[in-house]
Write an enzyme that holds these catalytic residues in place. Structure first.
Site, mmCIF file in Angstrom:
data_model
loop_
_atom_site.group_PDB
_atom_site.id
_atom_site.type_symbol
_atom_site.label_atom_id
_atom_site.label_comp_id
_atom_site.label_asym_id
_atom_site.label_seq_id
_atom_site.Cartn_x
_atom_site.Cartn_y
_atom_site.Cartn_z
ATOM 1 N N LYS A 296 -3.180 7.322 0.859
ATOM 2 C CA LYS A 296 -2.663 8.347 -0.094
ATOM 3 C C LYS A 296 -3.518 9.776 0.203
ATOM 4 C CE LYS A 296 -3.556 5.669 -3.857
ATOM 5 N NZ LYS A 296 -3.882 4.836 -4.857
ATOM 6 N N GLU B 123 -5.023 3.008 -8.685
ATOM 7 C CA GLU B 123 -5.652 4.137 -9.115
ATOM 8 C C GLU B 123 -4.186 5.521 -9.610
ATOM 9 O OE1 GLU B 123 -8.458 6.142 -6.961
ATOM 10 O OE2 GLU B 123 -8.923 8.237 -8.167
ATOM 11 N N ARG C 71 -6.887 -4.876 4.656
ATOM 12 C CA ARG C 71 -5.637 -4.387 4.127
ATOM 13 C C ARG C 71 -4.590 -4.106 5.757
ATOM 14 N NH1 ARG C 71 -6.460 0.704 2.005
ATOM 15 N NH2 ARG C 71 -7.719 0.811 0.957
HETATM 16 P P1 ATP Z 1 -7.610 5.184 -2.766
HETATM 17 O O1 ATP Z 1 -8.356 5.425 -1.209
HETATM 18 O O2 ATP Z 1 -6.905 6.396 -3.386
HETATM 19 O O3 ATP Z 1 -8.182 4.495 -3.369
HETATM 20 P P2 ATP Z 1 -6.760 2.622 -2.280
HETATM 21 O O4 ATP Z 1 -4.874 2.410 -1.573
HETATM 22 O O5 ATP Z 1 -6.896 1.496 -1.987
HETATM 23 O O6 ATP Z 1 -6.409 4.583 -2.556
HETATM 24 P P3 ATP Z 1 -5.563 1.908 -4.566
HETATM 25 O O7 ATP Z 1 -4.760 2.370 -6.006
HETATM 26 O O8 ATP Z 1 -7.267 1.969 -5.739
HETATM 27 O O9 ATP Z 1 -5.251 2.519 -3.777
HETATM 28 O O10 ATP Z 1 -5.174 0.230 -4.649
HETATM 29 C C1 ATP Z 1 -4.278 -0.837 -5.782
HETATM 30 C C2 ATP Z 1 -4.721 -1.994 -5.284
HETATM 31 O O11 ATP Z 1 -4.007 -2.074 -3.592
HETATM 32 C C3 ATP Z 1 -6.065 -2.070 -4.711
HETATM 33 O O12 ATP Z 1 -6.427 -3.328 -5.236
HETATM 34 C C4 ATP Z 1 -6.144 -1.916 -3.071
HETATM 35 O O13 ATP Z 1 -7.468 -2.467 -2.857
HETATM 36 C C5 ATP Z 1 -4.787 -2.686 -2.771
HETATM 37 N N1 ATP Z 1 -4.157 -1.649 -1.749
HETATM 38 C C6 ATP Z 1 -4.596 -0.545 -1.253
HETATM 39 N N2 ATP Z 1 -4.297 -0.230 0.130
HETATM 40 C C7 ATP Z 1 -3.823 -1.353 0.470
HETATM 41 C C8 ATP Z 1 -3.278 -1.269 1.979
HETATM 42 N N3 ATP Z 1 -3.357 -1.086 2.909
HETATM 43 N N4 ATP Z 1 -2.948 -3.109 1.937
HETATM 44 C C9 ATP Z 1 -3.053 -4.128 1.144
HETATM 45 N N5 ATP Z 1 -4.187 -3.501 0.040
HETATM 46 C C10 ATP Z 1 -4.589 -2.616 -0.662
#
Ligand code: ATP
Ligand code: MG
Length: 572
Positions: A282, A47, A272
């Site tokens: 974020k 996102e 994660r």
């Molecule tokens: P938000 O809280 O804004 O949704 P987010 O960290 O989930 O934050 P996204 O942009 O939705 O952000 O993440 C993009 C991809 O990265 C998603 O598929 C998410 O599952 C993966 N991702 C995010 N944070 C992690 C992490 N700490 N470890 C592994 N994968 C991650």
């Protein structure tokens, strides 16, 4: 290695340093049964509401890496369904970061917003098949009637609206005839489901906000759970890899696709990545930026990809780290030392080794002629002799590290002290004869003598000394600024502490040294270039603040166990 990975799942395989990957086991099985006709198609779906961090890097490596392994493809898709939080600045930074990590989405750069029309039409289909309705409860009422994990929710009074009325109202929502909060479109599933996500979740809400791509065309925006599975389906993703918090959303993911009777990807969840001494949300990272705890998203202390890049991390080291971490099914915390290990491992083989003195102490070699200077040969990287050698100037006045001298040596101190001999790296053995101080008793310089017969490479004296120290020639060296970083937070897991994470920020996470002296070969160093400063660590020319006449270096990572190595060797 094992003790660096604080994660049971990752430790299973002790003969191979790479942990097993259960996602690849699932794909192997699918390929055996021909579930997706042996096709593997993944996607990375950020996102654009912030910069990518090391957790995202893990997800990028997993998605692109999995596609590569199986000869499949991986898309980059922006999940841009919430215009109020998103920005093109983030889109641009994400594109740059994924590219920098070394992955290629070819022509497959997609935006969920490209599918707004299709998403809308599918929603109309859900209404027409009796699977969605327009609900006019207020947001508070929707929350209140949702129930709790142990108590069923109650059905909305608008649940029984006729299909015609729903179609009509949904169109009005789309055409801006209704106001924000006045109504939403909800899936008609089950208000008594033990899974809260299945209790008539919202699919669309009214938002009279301008979108960075679609402008004012839309005033309704789809919710993540709906947009995500449909986007995956449109792109014919086979394995939709996401993080564990979506496990409870999988029934909803499957429900939408079944009701719409469209291509059905398999959602697979993994844990994660959490890294010690930092935060990964974020929202929290944005707070650090907005409240000036750091200089920006790319501050070298940030766990963002742009921060790590500026700090001196390489794409290779991050990809290697991601392999070492493995893919787990349970949440765990990875020690930041594993990330540092991966960088050392990479730069050890590739970075040129040079000499820099961070806290200079002048040494005058009293028996060396005043007007003389000579060039000594230094090896650029003993790990890779093909990197060649270079000349370094030696003269009567040099700088050594303040720490390499003690007037009164503690026990087991083998470096310089009055009467003691040490070797200067790639040069001679010197002996400390005299300590010069100012009026207040501060040491200003040392007077030493050198033994001309002990030149490195042609020393036949057989003299043994217990330490080798680095140095630069005073007149030939150049001044540089060096920034030393420490952990951004004072405790291992700031996110789970009761205290506000802002109170846990390490106030001394950066030390700036302005008067460092570096060997002259570094005058040509380019922004982003990485070096090993002998005995001190790996350093990267800062890509923002470094200028030709004012070089700035960031310490990416220290060297481990250097002292032990150097002090156990008798010379050189
Ligand atoms: P938000 O809280 O804004 O949704 P987010 O960290 O989930 O934050 P996204 O942009 O939705 O952000 O993440 C993009 C991809 O990265 C998603 O598929 C998410 O599952 C993966 N991702 C995010 N944070 C992690 C992490 N700490 N470890 C592994 N994968 C991650
Ligand atoms: Mg997310």
């Amino acid at each position: 290695m094992d003790n660096l990975i604080n994660n049971e799942e990752s430790n299973k395989n002790s003969t191979n340093i790479y942990p097993t990957n259960f996602i690849h086991e699932i794909i192997d099985e699918d390929n055996k049964t021909g579930k997706f006709n042996n096709r593997v198609q993944t996607r990375f779906p950020p996102e654009p509401n912030g910069y990518l961090h090391i957790g995202h890097a893990k997800s990028i490596c997993l998605n692109f890496g999995t596609a590569q392994k199986y000869g499949g493809k991986c898309n980059l898709r922006f999940d841009d369904t919430n215009p109020t939080k998103e920005d093109v600045e983030y889109v641009d930074s994400i594109i740059e970061d994924v590219k920098w990590l070394g992955f290629d989405w070819e022509e497959r750069l997609f935006y969920a917003s490209d599918y707004f029309k299709q998403l809308y039409e599918y929603a109309v289909q859900l209404i027409q098949s009796g699977n969605a309705y327009v609900c006019s409860l207020s947001p508070e009422e929707i929350r209140e009637t949702r129930g709790t994990p142990t108590k069923s929710g109650t059905e909305s009074p608008y649940r029984t609206r006729s299909i015609e009325e729903n179609v009509d109202l949904f169109e009005k929502m789309k055409n801006g005839k209704l106001e924000e909060g006045q109504c939403v479109l909800r899936a008609k599933i089950d208000m008594t489901s033990p899974n809260m996500n299945m209790r008539d979740p919202v699919i669309y809400r009214i938002k009279k906000a301008s979108h960075h791509r679609t402008g004012d065309k839309w005033c309704i925006y789809p919710m993540y759970d709906y947009a995500h599975c449909v986007s995956d389906s449109i792109e014919r993703i086979t394995h939709s890899i996401c993080t564990l918090e979506f496990e409870n959303h999988r029934p909803l993911y499957d429900w939408f696709l079944e009701k719409l009777k469209i291509f059905h990807p398999q959602q697979i969840e993994f844990a994660r990545l959490n890294l010690s001494y930092t935060v990964m949300s974020k929202r929290k990272l944005l707070t650090l930026v907005e409240e000036n705890f750091v200089s920006g998203w790319d501050d070298p202390r940030m766990p963002t990809i742009s921060g790590l890049r500026r700090r001196g991390f390489t794409p290779e080291s991050i990809r290697y780290f991601s392999e070492l971490v493995g893919v787990a099914k349970r949440d765990g915390m990875i020690d930041v030392s594993l990330l540092e290990f991966a960088l050392r491992d990479d730069l050890n083989k590739r970075a040129k080794r040079v000499m820099a003195v961070l806290k200079p102490l002048k040494v005058i070699i009293t028996n060396y002629p005043e007007d003389k200077a000579e060039e000594l040969e230094a090896i650029n990287n003993p790990e890779d002799l093909s990197m060649g050698t270079r000349k370094i100037p030696f003269s009567r006045e040099i700088y050594i590290e303040k720490d390499d001298f003690k007037e009164i040596p503690p026990k087991k101190y083998y470096r310089l002290y009055p009467g003691q001999e040490v070797r200067l790296r790639y040069a001679f053995i010197i002996k400390c004869e005299d300590v010069i101080k100012d009026k207040s008793g501060n040491i200003t310089e040392l007077h030493c003598t050198y033994d001309p017969d002990t030149k490195s490479g042609s020393d036949k004296t057989g003299k043994k000394v217990k330490a080798t120290i680095h140095w630069v020639s005073a007149q030939h060296s150049i001044t540089a600024e060096v920034r030393l970083y420490d952990r951004l937070f004072t405790i291992e897991d700031p996110a789970s502490d009761e205290k506000d994470f802002r109170e846990l920020v390490n106030n001394s996470s950066v030390e700036i040294l302005k008067d460092c002296r570096i060997e002259p070969s570094l005058s040509q160093a380019k922004n982003g270039e990485k070096f090993q400063f002998e005995r001190l660590g790996y350093f990267c020319v800062d890509s923002i603040d470094s200028k030709e006449n004012n070089l700035v270096f960031n310490r990416a990572v220290t060297l481990k166990d250097t002292w032990v190595k150097i002090e156990n060797k008798s010379s050189q």
